[in-house]
Design a protein around this motif. Structure first.
Motif, PDB file in Angstrom:
ATOM      1  N   HIS A  64      18.216   3.387  10.647  1.00 49.94           N
ATOM      2  CA  HIS A  64      17.996   3.286   9.203  1.00 49.94           C
ATOM      3  C   HIS A  64      16.521   3.342   8.834  1.00 49.94           C
ATOM      4  O   HIS A  64      16.126   3.990   7.851  1.00 49.94           O
ATOM      5  CB  HIS A  64      18.643   1.990   8.683  1.00 49.94           C
ATOM      6  N   SER A  65      15.670   2.677   9.610  1.00 50.11           N
ATOM      7  CA  SER A  65      14.236   2.645   9.308  1.00 50.11           C
ATOM      8  C   SER A  65      13.647   4.053   9.329  1.00 50.11           C
ATOM      9  O   SER A  65      12.807   4.401   8.488  1.00 50.11           O
ATOM     10  CB  SER A  65      13.498   1.756  10.318  1.00 50.11           C
ATOM     11  N   ILE A  66      14.083   4.873  10.283  1.00 50.67           N
ATOM     12  CA  ILE A  66      13.599   6.253  10.382  1.00 50.67           C
ATOM     13  C   ILE A  66      14.046   7.045   9.164  1.00 50.67           C
ATOM     14  O   ILE A  66      13.257   7.775   8.549  1.00 50.67           O
ATOM     15  CB  ILE A  66      14.123   6.927  11.669  1.00 50.67           C
ATOM     16  N   MET A  67      15.320   6.918   8.788  1.00 52.93           N
ATOM     17  CA  MET A  67      15.846   7.664   7.646  1.00 52.93           C
ATOM     18  C   MET A  67      15.103   7.290   6.367  1.00 52.93           C
ATOM     19  O   MET A  67      14.797   8.159   5.536  1.00 52.93           O
ATOM     20  CB  MET A  67      17.345   7.401   7.486  1.00 52.93           C
ATOM     21  N   GLU A  68      14.805   6.019   6.210  1.00 48.95           N
ATOM     22  CA  GLU A  68      14.081   5.573   5.019  1.00 48.95           C
ATOM     23  C   GLU A  68      12.659   6.141   5.007  1.00 48.95           C
ATOM     24  O   GLU A  68      12.176   6.610   3.963  1.00 48.95           O
ATOM     25  CB  GLU A  68      14.039   4.045   4.979  1.00 48.95           C
ATOM     26  N   ASN A  69      12.001   6.121   6.161  1.00 52.54           N
ATOM     27  CA  ASN A  69      10.644   6.663   6.232  1.00 52.54           C
ATOM     28  C   ASN A  69      10.616   8.174   6.040  1.00 52.54           C
ATOM     29  O   ASN A  69       9.675   8.709   5.440  1.00 52.54           O
ATOM     30  CB  ASN A  69      10.004   6.292   7.573  1.00 52.54           C
ATOM     31  N   MET A  70      11.631   8.870   6.536  1.00 54.91           N
ATOM     32  CA  MET A  70      11.689  10.311   6.319  1.00 54.91           C
ATOM     33  C   MET A  70      11.822  10.634   4.830  1.00 54.91           C
ATOM     34  O   MET A  70      11.237  11.605   4.332  1.00 54.91           O
ATOM     35  CB  MET A  70      12.882  10.927   7.087  1.00 54.91           C
ATOM     36  N   ASN A  71      12.575   9.819   4.119  1.00 58.37           N
ATOM     37  CA  ASN A  71      12.697  10.016   2.669  1.00 58.37           C
ATOM     38  C   ASN A  71      11.351   9.821   1.988  1.00 58.37           C
ATOM     39  O   ASN A  71      11.022  10.530   1.022  1.00 58.37           O
ATOM     40  CB  ASN A  71      13.721   9.038   2.105  1.00 58.37           C
ATOM     41  N   ASN A  72      10.550   8.876   2.486  1.00 63.11           N
ATOM     42  CA  ASN A  72       9.204   8.675   1.936  1.00 63.11           C
ATOM     43  C   ASN A  72       8.345   9.926   2.128  1.00 63.11           C
ATOM     44  O   ASN A  72       7.580  10.310   1.233  1.00 63.11           O
ATOM     45  CB  ASN A  72       8.530   7.477   2.604  1.00 63.11           C
ATOM     46  N   TYR A  73       8.467  10.553   3.300  1.00 69.43           N
ATOM     47  CA  TYR A  73       7.713  11.788   3.551  1.00 69.43           C
ATOM     48  C   TYR A  73       8.181  12.915   2.635  1.00 69.43           C
ATOM     49  O   TYR A  73       7.366  13.701   2.137  1.00 69.43           O
ATOM     50  CB  TYR A  73       7.850  12.209   5.015  1.00 69.43           C
TER      51      TYR A  73
ATOM     52  N   ILE B   9       0.844  -1.207   0.000  1.00 71.61           N
ATOM     53  CA  ILE B   9       0.000   0.000   0.000  1.00 71.61           C
ATOM     54  C   ILE B   9       0.872   1.247   0.000  1.00 71.61           C
ATOM     55  O   ILE B   9       0.631   2.201  -0.760  1.00 71.61           O
ATOM     56  CB  ILE B   9      -0.939   0.001   1.228  1.00 71.61           C
ATOM     57  N   LYS B  10       1.905   1.247   0.851  1.00 66.83           N
ATOM     58  CA  LYS B  10       2.816   2.390   0.930  1.00 66.83           C
ATOM     59  C   LYS B  10       3.526   2.621  -0.406  1.00 66.83           C
ATOM     60  O   LYS B  10       3.678   3.753  -0.866  1.00 66.83           O
ATOM     61  CB  LYS B  10       3.850   2.150   2.036  1.00 66.83           C
ATOM     62  N   ALA B  11       3.948   1.520  -1.033  1.00 70.54           N
ATOM     63  CA  ALA B  11       4.669   1.635  -2.304  1.00 70.54           C
ATOM     64  C   ALA B  11       3.756   2.116  -3.428  1.00 70.54           C
ATOM     65  O   ALA B  11       4.140   2.957  -4.246  1.00 70.54           O
ATOM     66  CB  ALA B  11       5.290   0.288  -2.671  1.00 70.54           C
ATOM     67  N   VAL B  12       2.519   1.600  -3.486  1.00 73.21           N
ATOM     68  CA  VAL B  12       1.600   1.962  -4.567  1.00 73.21           C
ATOM     69  C   VAL B  12       1.152   3.417  -4.431  1.00 73.21           C
ATOM     70  O   VAL B  12       0.919   4.092  -5.443  1.00 73.21           O
ATOM     71  CB  VAL B  12       0.379   1.010  -4.579  1.00 73.21           C
ATOM     72  N   ASP B  13       1.031   3.928  -3.211  1.00 71.46           N
ATOM     73  CA  ASP B  13       0.676   5.342  -3.022  1.00 71.46           C
ATOM     74  C   ASP B  13       1.678   6.262  -3.709  1.00 71.46           C
ATOM     75  O   ASP B  13       1.325   7.343  -4.192  1.00 71.46           O
ATOM     76  CB  ASP B  13       0.602   5.680  -1.528  1.00 71.46           C
ATOM     77  N   LYS B  14       2.939   5.844  -3.764  1.00 73.19           N
ATOM     78  CA  LYS B  14       3.958   6.643  -4.449  1.00 73.19           C
ATOM     79  C   LYS B  14       3.725   6.673  -5.960  1.00 73.19           C
ATOM     80  O   LYS B  14       4.130   7.617  -6.637  1.00 73.19           O
ATOM     81  CB  LYS B  14       5.360   6.070  -4.174  1.00 73.19           C
ATOM     82  N   LEU B  15       3.080   5.624  -6.477  1.00 76.65           N
ATOM     83  CA  LEU B  15       2.861   5.520  -7.923  1.00 76.65           C
ATOM     84  C   LEU B  15       1.609   6.255  -8.381  1.00 76.65           C
ATOM     85  O   LEU B  15       1.454   6.539  -9.570  1.00 76.65           O
ATOM     86  CB  LEU B  15       2.742   4.043  -8.324  1.00 76.65           C
TER      87      LEU B  15
ATOM     88  N   GLU C 181       9.338  12.676  -0.375  1.00 78.75           N
ATOM     89  CA  GLU C 181       8.773  12.426  -1.701  1.00 78.75           C
ATOM     90  C   GLU C 181       7.277  12.729  -1.726  1.00 78.75           C
ATOM     91  O   GLU C 181       6.771  13.317  -2.693  1.00 78.75           O
ATOM     92  CB  GLU C 181       9.017  10.971  -2.101  1.00 78.75           C
ATOM     93  N   THR C 182       6.566  12.335  -0.659  1.00 81.33           N
ATOM     94  CA  THR C 182       5.121  12.565  -0.602  1.00 81.33           C
ATOM     95  C   THR C 182       4.803  14.049  -0.586  1.00 81.33           C
ATOM     96  O   THR C 182       3.928  14.522  -1.327  1.00 81.33           O
ATOM     97  CB  THR C 182       4.514  11.892   0.643  1.00 81.33           C
ATOM     98  N   PHE C 183       5.496  14.818   0.254  1.00 81.52           N
ATOM     99  CA  PHE C 183       5.260  16.262   0.344  1.00 81.52           C
ATOM    100  C   PHE C 183       5.610  16.944  -0.981  1.00 81.52           C
ATOM    101  O   PHE C 183       4.913  17.870  -1.414  1.00 81.52           O
ATOM    102  CB  PHE C 183       6.090  16.865   1.483  1.00 81.52           C
ATOM    103  N   LYS C 184       6.670  16.486  -1.618  1.00 85.22           N
ATOM    104  CA  LYS C 184       7.075  17.067  -2.903  1.00 85.22           C
ATOM    105  C   LYS C 184       5.994  16.848  -3.954  1.00 85.22           C
ATOM    106  O   LYS C 184       5.675  17.749  -4.738  1.00 85.22           O
ATOM    107  CB  LYS C 184       8.399  16.437  -3.355  1.00 85.22           C
ATOM    108  N   ARG C 185       5.402  15.639  -3.963  1.00 85.09           N
ATOM    109  CA  ARG C 185       4.344  15.332  -4.936  1.00 85.09           C
ATOM    110  C   ARG C 185       3.102  16.190  -4.696  1.00 85.09           C
ATOM    111  O   ARG C 185       2.413  16.563  -5.647  1.00 85.09           O
ATOM    112  CB  ARG C 185       3.953  13.848  -4.852  1.00 85.09           C
ATOM    113  N   LYS C 186       2.824  16.491  -3.421  1.00 83.29           N
ATOM    114  CA  LYS C 186       1.613  17.241  -3.087  1.00 83.29           C
ATOM    115  C   LYS C 186       1.833  18.754  -3.101  1.00 83.29           C
ATOM    116  O   LYS C 186       0.915  19.512  -2.789  1.00 83.29           O
ATOM    117  CB  LYS C 186       1.124  16.815  -1.698  1.00 83.29           C
ATOM    118  N   GLY C 187       3.059  19.199  -3.440  1.00 80.91           N
ATOM    119  CA  GLY C 187       3.322  20.632  -3.499  1.00 80.91           C
ATOM    120  C   GLY C 187       3.810  21.229  -2.194  1.00 80.91           C
ATOM    121  O   GLY C 187       3.938  22.450  -2.069  1.00 80.91           O
ATOM    122  N   GLY C 188       4.080  20.405  -1.188  1.00 81.21           N
ATOM    123  CA  GLY C 188       4.593  20.895   0.094  1.00 81.21           C
ATOM    124  C   GLY C 188       6.108  20.839   0.158  1.00 81.21           C
ATOM    125  O   GLY C 188       6.787  20.605  -0.846  1.00 81.21           O
ATOM    126  N   TYR C 189       6.628  21.058   1.340  1.00 79.67           N
ATOM    127  CA  TYR C 189       8.084  21.081   1.542  1.00 79.67           C
ATOM    128  C   TYR C 189       8.388  20.390   2.864  1.00 79.67           C
ATOM    129  O   TYR C 189       7.856  20.771   3.908  1.00 79.67           O
ATOM    130  CB  TYR C 189       8.582  22.524   1.553  1.00 79.67           C
TER     131      TYR C 189
END
Length: 739
Positions: free
Chosen positions: A493-502, A282-288, A504-512
């Motif tokens: 590492h898990s935190i750093m990976e999840n922060m990168n997901n955020y 679900i998390k991966a498909v939301d990026k797509l 990307e998500t904010f960038k897609r939605k026009g946030g920062y």
């Protein structure tokens, strides 16, 4: 009006969703058969899961473009459950496993209502990768023998892997025409899976690789039946065994072992893997998703649970969200849940209309699809990626992988979690560091100037990530957010990976979305997902090459735009302690110094108080060197100076002919005459026309402080802009180019 627009949009997108559902069904059909057979279940059980999942989740789910059905991750679990619960009787074991699947679905429904969709965040990323690799190896080990036409290979995963060379030799030397032809179908099918993506013909690509395998396999049967004088060489035992009447072949669960330990163990394993696979997908498909929508995870888990219960009662496997089929859906312009429903509808049509043709598919052809899938899960490339993140991540990955292969999935993931924690303890050289801070609130969120600011303290890892996630999920993704780890001694590492997901998500939605506070932290590699460990300044090895964080790279770029120098390594700055601000504060280190001949912008770490009242604070400041003597003064916004100003005895100094300035600003200092002389009309106009900053004057310089925290990149640019223009006003120079 909005409802009418939604209906109009839905109807307008219907043709593309029908087509996307059709393409997905072409993949889901052979995969459904293959995954069921690999699980030791009847082939129809995989198709039932896909049909029920596509129908129920399409109506009740909380995601938008995901596809549901049987999943790769559950193959090993279901096979183990059928074998263990049946005690040698695979048919009876399947009926007991159906009961475990039903109970698992009920648990998933409960998890969804309890809003526990975040449970997947408690599993370290490298441990999950190790578990998925182990699942891939398990699928590969069993199915490669089937691919060569050998249905009798038995043993553990390691035994099956050791038997592979012998299996290949036996295949090349076989006297059985049936096994040879079946094995050749398997080998050719594997080659199709490998080289499909490399053939960039648009007509060839219209049909997915698994369906090409089905078409060619069935075509081979009809060639021998209608053209060749020879009879079809593949024995019936090596073909899919579908019942004559698929509508009357439903199996029903047997709850006779519901209180047995083996049954409970199977339920836990099925629920665990189904939840992890679904949450990751679900998390991966939301990026797509091209429309940048976020799935309602808890609603989706409830729908998947209900679909699993229904599927289990009808003789089907678990229903999970699947990444590969969901990706195909997005690539073929699937835009809403109706594509999932149409994929299920086409599967029903295929089964009812083409059952006789489907019985002609050789088992090695389906096994080849799964061999390729297993290889992708345990690909050497995945191991390389983990190693690049850090050696300790590779250790966690390998421990989880080998434990899972030699024992079972539950033991494997538990050992993976435990080994991750032990490695974190070793890195930090303290067990009590985690125990002492585990239950403490460590995340604070507030808004400043329209931005969301999140401060994280002590440590941030898979153990307490849900606290941070709950705060971040409250932030609208079109807004600006800053996450400050400067008060954190350890970030995994898990935190750093999840922060990168955020990010990307904010960038897609026009946030920062920006991460700060990790400058100067020790890392195991240059990878952006590497864990971070804060180390004292005196222990930093300056001979080693510094790995710049994203923020440091941005500051370095700013320095080049200004033509200033930039140094990341901490150093002593003698001018700072002369300011009143630091008379009651102890400076620990200064780093990230961006400077020219008379200005400097830097991060400073200092402490307030002592013993149990001691607090460590990090902030970004700007220093201006001035040739002539500057009177000692403090300028702050009227009414809030008490938060950052600690020495007493000064009065608010009013400036004649500037009542608005005197009303808005609190100006204090010992020598009022010198201070009034320093504050010229031009300087007062500058302060009245710009943002508020805390400013102190002392001897030959000015100190400018924004907030008592590290500044984000945008704030650094604003602070630099303000400081440069203030210097120009004081020096009465021509303005220079600013950011």
């Amino acid at each position: 009006m909005g409802r009418k627009n939604n209906i109009k949009t839905f109807l307008g997108e219907l043709p593309q969703n029908i087509f996307a559902g059709f393409v997905v069904s072409l993949i889901a059909l052979p995969l459904g058969f293959g995954l069921a057979l690999a699980s030791g279940a009847p082939p129809m059980s995989g198709i039932i899961a896909a049909i029920v999942g596509g129908s129920v989740v399409a109506i009740l789910g909380g995601s938008n473009v995901t596809i549901t059905g049987p999943g790769n991750g559950l193959v090993v679990v279901i096979l183990a459950a059928i074998t263990t619960l049946g005690a040698g009787d695979m048919q009876q074991g399947f009926l007991y496993t159906l009961a475990a699947i039903v109970v698992s679905g009920v648990i998933m429904i409960i998890l969804g209502f309890l809003r526990l969709g975040s449970l997947g965040d408690f599993f370290p990323s490298s441990a999950i990768q190790g578990m998925l690799a182990a699942i891939g190896i398990g699928i590969f080990a069993k199915q490669i023998h089937v691919m060569f036409g050998n249905l009798d290979a038995k043993g553990s995963i390691i035994d099956l892997l050791l038997q592979v060379p012998e299996g290949i030799v036996n295949f090349t030397k076989t006297d059985s025409q049936s096994v040879f032809y079946a094995g050749m179908v398997g080998v050719i099918s594997l080659l199709i899976m490998i080289f499909y993506s490399k053939i960039r013909n648009k007509y060839f690509q219209l049909i997915p690789a698994p369906m090409w395998i089905v078409v060619l396999s069935v075509g081979m049967y009809y060639y021998f039946d209608m053209v060749s004088p020879s009879t079809y060489p593949i024995d019936k035992s090596l073909l899919i065994n579908l019942p004559d009447n698929v509508l009357s072949s439903f199996a029903f669960p047997d709850f006779g072992k519901v209180y047995d330990f083996e049954f409970i163990n199977a339920v836990i394993a099925i629920t665990l893997i189904a939840s992890i696979e679904s949450l990751l997908s679900i998390k991966a498909v939301d990026k797509l998703d091209p429309l940048k929508r976020r799935s309602n995870v808890n609603k989706d888990i409830r729908a998947l649970g209900l679909a699993t219960v229904i599927s289990g009662f009808l003789g089907g496997l678990n229903v999970v969200t699947v990444i590969a089929r969901s990706s195909v859906n997005v690539n073929n312009k699937g835009s809403n849940r109706s594509a999932n429903f149409f994929h299920a509808s086409f599967l029903v049509a295929f089964i009812l209309l083409f059952a006789s043709e489907l019985r002609k598919i050789p088992l090695p052809a389906l096994a080849a699809i799964l061999v390729y899938t297993g290889y992708k899960l345990a690909s050497p490339e995945n191991i390389k990626k983990v190693f690049k993140i850090g050696k300790e991540q590779l250790i966690i990955f390998l421990i989880t992988l080998f434990t899972t292969i030699t024992t079972n999935l539950i033991t494997g993931i538990l050992v993976g979690i435990f080994s991750t924690f032990i490695i974190h303890v070793i890195i930090n050289k303290s067990f009590m560091f985690f125990i002492r801070n585990l239950l403490k609130p460590n995340v604070l969120m507030f808004t400043e100037d329209g931005k969301y600011y999140v401060s994280v303290e002590n440590f941030s890892s898979f153990l307490n990530y849900t606290r941070l996630k709950s705060k971040l999920n409250q932030i609208p993704e079109h807004e600006d957010a800053i996450v400050d780890f400067s008060l954190c001694d350890f970030v995994d590492h898990s935190i750093m990976e999840n922060m990168n997901n955020y990010i990307e998500t904010f960038k897609r939605k026009g946030g920062y979305f920006e991460i700060i506070g990790l400058d100067g932290y020790k890392t195991g590699s240059e990878h952006p997902f590497a864990l971070r460990k804060n180390i004292p300044t005196n222990l930093i090895d300056k001979s080693k090459k510094t790995v710049l964080t994203k923020r440091q790279k941005s500051v370095s770029k700013i320095s080049k735009e200004l033509g200033w120098s930039y140094k990341t390594t901490p150093k002593e700055v003698t001018e700072i302690p002369e300011f009143g601000y630091f008379k009651t504060r102890q400076i620990n280190k200064v780093s990230n110094i961006l400077s020219n001949e008379n200005c400097a912008l830097f991060d400073v770490e200092f402490s307030e108080g002592e013993l149990i009242a001691k607090q460590i604070i990090k902030a970004t400041m700007f220093y201006i060197s001035i040739d002539e003597k500057v009177p000692e003064f403090t300028l702050d916004r009227e009414g809030i100076f008490e938060y950052i100003y600690h020495f007493a005895g000064f009065k608010d100094i009013d400036i004649e002919d500037h009542p608005d300035f005197s009303r808005r600003f609190y100006l204090s200092g010992k020598n009022q005459f010198d201070i009034r002389s320093f504050f010229t009309d031009e300087l007062i106009l500058f302060f009245e026309s710009n943002n508020y900053y805390h400013i102190e004057g002392s001897k030959n310089g000015l100190l400018i402080i924004g907030k008592e925290r590290l500044a984000g990149v945008k704030e650094i640019k604003q602070l630099a802009n303000f400081g440069i223009r203030l210097k120009d006003v004081i020096h009465k120079e021509e303005p220079i180019a600013v950011l």
